[in-house]
Design a protein around this motif. Structure first.
Motif: not given
Length: 302
Positions: A260-266
């Motif tokens: 449904d959605a993709v993120w890169l988290v940092s």
């Protein structure tokens, strides 16, 4: 996504540097070091071998975000490298000094560095830098990013089979990661998602992969040889309080494309929504989970 501050020749150097110097029986004591003055010896193993570890965290409103999580991970990295390093109390004193020096007016990128020290022998080198969060990171937060999928060249079980590869440690040996990011930029992408040689989604060069699927958040597990994300851990605590399930699950690129959605988290960019993976545009609809808001709450921005 990006943790590197951008600067130009006509901008003043706003960095702050704090050094942990050898003390007496009370241990190392932090002191401010002029940012335009030399710090490392030419044969420091950080420079000539990349032999050391580091952590990067955000300074928000003059306060460091989740320092205990970063120090716990730094402790794991330094143990894997056989380094002693300053104590948590000593690091915290230096972090507080660096954050005060930076101030509360703008967000800062605070980096802790621990090196094995000079090749000729001597004490380990420990220091902190603080610099401005660059426009690249702010743009990624606001607009999202396009990523390319690159093979890391290792199978997903190499971390367990070859612990000396230090795949779960945040070491200073970042040349391959930076080369991957340059390759991505040269081909019109802002970031990278690594996959193993057997096809499993791993992580970004400086980030953790998170997807939304069926009302849950999923992220690859640490045991496949990736760095345990401090921002993911802090966000998961917030998510749990807000009734959102966060699970660790092995993922393929097909899972990212169907999500449904993709993120890169940092820790510095925080959350960058992935808008494109190679030549495939991802859905833009609201997935119904406020990942950016949960991360903001986790790091003290909200």
């Amino acid at each position: 996504m990006g943790t590197a501050a951008e600067s130009t020749a006509d901008q003043p150097d706003t960095r702050r540097v704090v050094v942990l110097v050898a003390g007496g029986p009370d241990g190392r004591r932090p002191r401010v070091h002029p940012s335009d003055q030399p710090l490392l010896l030419a044969d420091d193993l950080a420079a000539v071998r990349g032999d050391g570890c580091f952590e990067t965290l955000l300074v928000v409103g003059g306060r460091p975000a989740k320092p205990e999580r970063h120090l716990a991970r730094l402790g794991r990295s330094s143990a894997a490298l056989g380094l002693a390093g300053p104590s948590e109390k000593e690091w915290l004193a230096a972090i507080d000094l660096a954050a005060r020096e930076w101030g509360a007016e703008s967000e800062g990128m605070l980096r802790l560095v621990l090196s094995r020290g000079p090749e000729r022998g001597g004490e380990e080198t420990a220091y902190i830098t603080v610099a401005a969060v660059g426009p690249q990171a702010r743009r990624a937060r606001a607009e999202g990013i396009g990523v390319t999928v690159l093979s890391r060249g290792y199978a997903s079980d190499v971390g367990a089979k070859a612990p000396w590869m230090l795949l779960g440690s945040k070491t200073l040996s970042y040349a391959a990661n930076m080369a991957a990011l340059r390759h991505a930029a040269a081909n019109g992408f802002e970031d990278v998602v690594y996959v193993s040689s057997d096809g499993e989604v791993l992580e970004g060069p400086r980030s953790t992969v998170v997807i939304a699927r069926g009302g849950e958040l999923l992220s690859p597990p640490q045991e496949i040889g990736i760095l345990e994300g401090t921002t993911l851990g802090a966000m998961a605590e917030v998510a749990g309080r807000e009734g959102v399930t966060v699970r660790r699950e092995r993922l393929l690129v097909s899972d990212l494309l169907a999500a449904d959605a993709v993120w890169l988290v940092s820790s510095v960019t925080l959350v960058a929504r992935v808008r494109r993976i190679d030549d495939v545009a991802l859905p833009t609809a609201d997935p119904g989970i406020d990942v950016a808001g949960m991360v903001d709450r986790a790091v003290g921005r909200a």
